[in-house]
Each structure stands twice: as C-alpha cells, then as structure tokens.
Design a protein around this motif. Structure first.
Motif, short mmCIF file in Angstrom:
data_model
loop_
_atom_site.label_atom_id
_atom_site.label_comp_id
_atom_site.label_asym_id
_atom_site.label_seq_id
_atom_site.Cartn_x
_atom_site.Cartn_y
_atom_site.Cartn_z
N GLU A 99 -4.68 -29.09 -16.22
CA GLU A 99 -5.59 -28.45 -15.37
C GLU A 99 -5.28 -27.31 -14.45
OE1 GLU A 99 -6.00 -31.70 -12.09
OE2 GLU A 99 -4.17 -32.30 -12.81
N VAL A 100 -5.97 -26.89 -13.55
CA VAL A 100 -6.08 -25.65 -12.89
C VAL A 100 -6.00 -26.12 -11.43
CG1 VAL A 100 -8.15 -24.51 -12.92
CG2 VAL A 100 -6.06 -23.21 -12.21
N ILE A 101 -5.25 -25.91 -10.18
CA ILE A 101 -5.26 -26.26 -8.85
C ILE A 101 -5.43 -25.08 -8.06
CG2 ILE A 101 -4.29 -28.47 -9.21
CD1 ILE A 101 -1.86 -27.43 -7.62
N GLY A 158 -7.32 -32.86 -26.73
CA GLY A 158 -6.81 -32.78 -25.25
C GLY A 158 -7.92 -31.98 -24.51
N ASP A 159 -7.63 -31.97 -23.12
CA ASP A 159 -8.54 -31.51 -22.04
C ASP A 159 -7.86 -30.69 -21.10
OD1 ASP A 159 -11.16 -31.01 -21.22
OD2 ASP A 159 -11.35 -32.96 -20.11
N TYR A 160 -8.56 -29.81 -20.45
CA TYR A 160 -8.17 -29.13 -19.27
C TYR A 160 -9.42 -29.02 -18.29
CZ TYR A 160 -5.90 -24.91 -16.97
OH TYR A 160 -5.36 -24.01 -16.18
N THR A 161 -8.86 -29.22 -16.90
CA THR A 161 -10.18 -29.47 -16.07
C THR A 161 -9.46 -28.65 -14.76
OG1 THR A 161 -9.00 -31.50 -15.06
CG2 THR A 161 -10.78 -31.67 -16.67
N ARG A 162 -10.31 -28.58 -13.78
CA ARG A 162 -10.16 -27.81 -12.57
C ARG A 162 -10.16 -28.92 -11.23
NH1 ARG A 162 -14.80 -23.65 -13.19
NH2 ARG A 162 -16.64 -24.97 -12.71
N THR A 163 -9.21 -28.78 -10.39
CA THR A 163 -9.13 -29.67 -9.25
C THR A 163 -8.89 -28.79 -7.84
OG1 THR A 163 -8.14 -31.44 -10.61
CG2 THR A 163 -8.17 -31.78 -8.26
N ARG A 164 -9.62 -29.22 -7.17
CA ARG A 164 -9.43 -28.47 -5.77
C ARG A 164 -8.57 -29.05 -5.08
NH1 ARG A 164 -13.72 -27.91 -0.58
NH2 ARG A 164 -12.54 -26.27 0.71
N GLU A 219 -2.38 -29.14 2.49
CA GLU A 219 -1.80 -30.24 2.85
C GLU A 219 -2.03 -31.50 1.89
OE1 GLU A 219 -6.04 -29.78 4.61
OE2 GLU A 219 -4.39 -28.38 4.19
N GLY A 220 -2.75 -31.44 0.87
CA GLY A 220 -2.80 -32.34 -0.25
C GLY A 220 -2.04 -31.95 -1.28
N LEU A 221 -1.08 -31.20 -1.55
CA LEU A 221 -0.28 -30.79 -2.65
C LEU A 221 0.74 -32.06 -2.83
CD1 LEU A 221 0.65 -27.05 -1.85
CD2 LEU A 221 -0.50 -28.16 -3.96
#
Length: 283
Positions: A7-9, A33-39, A43-45
């Motif tokens: 994913e990408v963050i 496979g898959d690849y997504t994005r996540t906000r 402070e949430g790392l």
C-alpha cells in the motif's frame, strides 16, 4: 487479506495514483496480489506499523508526504541509499524485519538519463523544496555533478537542508523568485540548467508555485514532480515559453517500478508504459 499486498501511506492520500500503477503491473504479470492506499496521520504511524507487521502477507508500503522522514524510527534498518539521503519512501518486509529504502532518487533521474549521458561544462539545478523528496533529488543531482541552488520558504530552511552536501551550493528564499529580475544570462552552450519543483505548490488544492521565469536560464529543462494535476501552472508556463518539460508521472512511474520489484519480487513490465500513462491521465 489472504493474498500478498502492499500500500501507500500519507496524509493526504486520496490523490495517490500508486494503486492504479501497481495493480496495472500485477494484472499484466498475472500475480495474485493487491495494492491499496491508506491515510495515516503522523501520530498514527506507531499503531499503523503495529497492525501491519504481524500480517505475513503484507509486503510493505510506499511513503509519501509528510512521512518520508517520520517513518525512519519505525524500520529496523535502512538501505545504504536511504541512510545517505535521510528519507524513506518505501518500507519493505524482509523476514521479520522492516527495511527502509529510497526509490525517489532513481525515479527522479530516470527521465533525465539521455541528457545526463552527455558531457557538459557545468550543471546547475534550481531546486524548490526542502522535504524528503527534495532530499532524494538533491543527492541524485550532486552525484551527477550538479551545483544546487536550493530554494526554501525561508533561506534558513535551505541553508540547513544543504548541510552535509559536498561542493559549493547556494540557498535562497522562495520570495526571492516571485518578482522579475533584469539579468542577462551568459552563453549557455555546454551548460545543463534544471528547474525542479519538489514542493506541493501547484498540486490540486494547493497554491501555485509563484515564480518569475526571468530567474531561469534560456534552454532550462523544467521538471515538476507534482502529478495532480499533470499540467501544473509551472509546466504550462514553461511549455508556453518553449522550454523542455518533465511531468510528475515520469518520477512517479520510475520510483514505483523500483518499489514494485522490492514488494513483489518481479520487474515491473515497463514495455506497457504508454498504456499505463494513458490510464493515469484519464483517471
């Protein structure tokens, strides 16, 4: 998820085209496979990596603004290039460890390889930005023999950014480039001039990069790493003036290809770049 995934963050992240790129390559290669994005906020790392690390199918993540330096404490070790640059754009699982890589440097240089293969008397780059992407770009440029003029919101930012870079480089403030100047550039034969926007200025939802082109030498190549929109005000003005341009998709695809191989263990099928670009510009 039962299949391997990455994913990408970042924050924001809705604009990211990385899922389209990686899914395109996964499909072309027939890889499950898959690849997504996540906000993820800064402070949430910690909680993000705590949730992902136990998942053996999670291959890692790309990292975009503003976390390219903030993620460093959460990896177990740094690839030598990422350590040198001091910024991470790709976190990869290696057994039970997380390794921080930087593929921005090679991704940025990729569309310039033709020019860089030539011999020049002097190479100079006016680099707007002092963040993680700018740091990777600067290291790549210095390794290619460039003198840098780094432009930050304040001159002090640019001066701090340049600490540790070998060679004679220069710092300036963004405001210095807003008003026109009366400067007669000398003969530029044998000189490679680059103008690079490595800030978020010009990105959708952000102010444009306000610069006057009298600061740029005739024949400069203007490179904007922003890809949303693809035609930024900076690139539009450069093209109107007949200058060569490089858009943000060039770096995006180049750095993604290196990350793809790290995540999924296969070379990205770059023979389909024209089809991929068409998809990205239509998205």
């Amino acid at each position: 998820m039962s299949e391997m995934h990455a994913e990408v963050i970042g924050d924001p992240i809705a604009h990211s085209q990385s899922p389209l790129i990686h899914r395109f390559w996964l499909e072309k290669l027939g890889i499950a496979g898959d690849y997504t994005r996540t906000r993820v906020r800064e402070e949430g790392l910690h909680s993000f990596f705590a949730r992902r690390t136990p998942d053996n199918e999670w291959r890692g993540c790309n990292v975009t603004v503003p976390h390219k330096q903030a993620v460093i404490p959460y990896v177990d070790r740094l690839d030598p290039l990422a350590r040198t640059i001091g910024a991470v754009n790709t976190v990869v699982r290696d057994g039970d460890s997380l390794v921080g890589h930087n593929t921005d440097c090679d991704g940025f240089l990729e569309p310039l390889r033709g020019e860089l293969a030539k011999t020049h008397l002097f190479r100079i780059a006016r680099l707007f930005g002092t963040g993680g992407a700018a740091r990777a770009i600067a290291h790549g440029l210095v390794a290619q023999g460039f003198t840098l003029v780094v432009i930050g919101r304040e001159k002090a930012q640019a001066e701090k950014f340049l600490q540790g870079f070998a060679g004679e480089h220069h710092a300036a403030a963004l405001a210095d480039f807003a008003a026109p100047i009366d400067f007669a550039f000398d003969d530029r034969i044998g000189i490679l001039d680059l103008v690079i926007n490595a800030t978020t200025l010009g990105m959708s939802g952000h102010d444009p990069l306000r610069v006057d082109f009298s600061h740029f030498a005739p024949g400069s190549i203007v490179y904007d790493i922003v890809y949303s929109p693809l035609e930024t005000p900076l690139l539009a003005e450069a093209r109107r003036r007949g200058l060569k341009t490089v858009d943000g998709l060039s770096m995006l695809i180049g750095q993604a290809a290196a990350a793809f191989q790290l995540f999924f263990g296969h070379r990205a099928p770059r023979e389909h770049d024209e089809e991929l670009r068409a998809l990205l510009t239509a998205a």
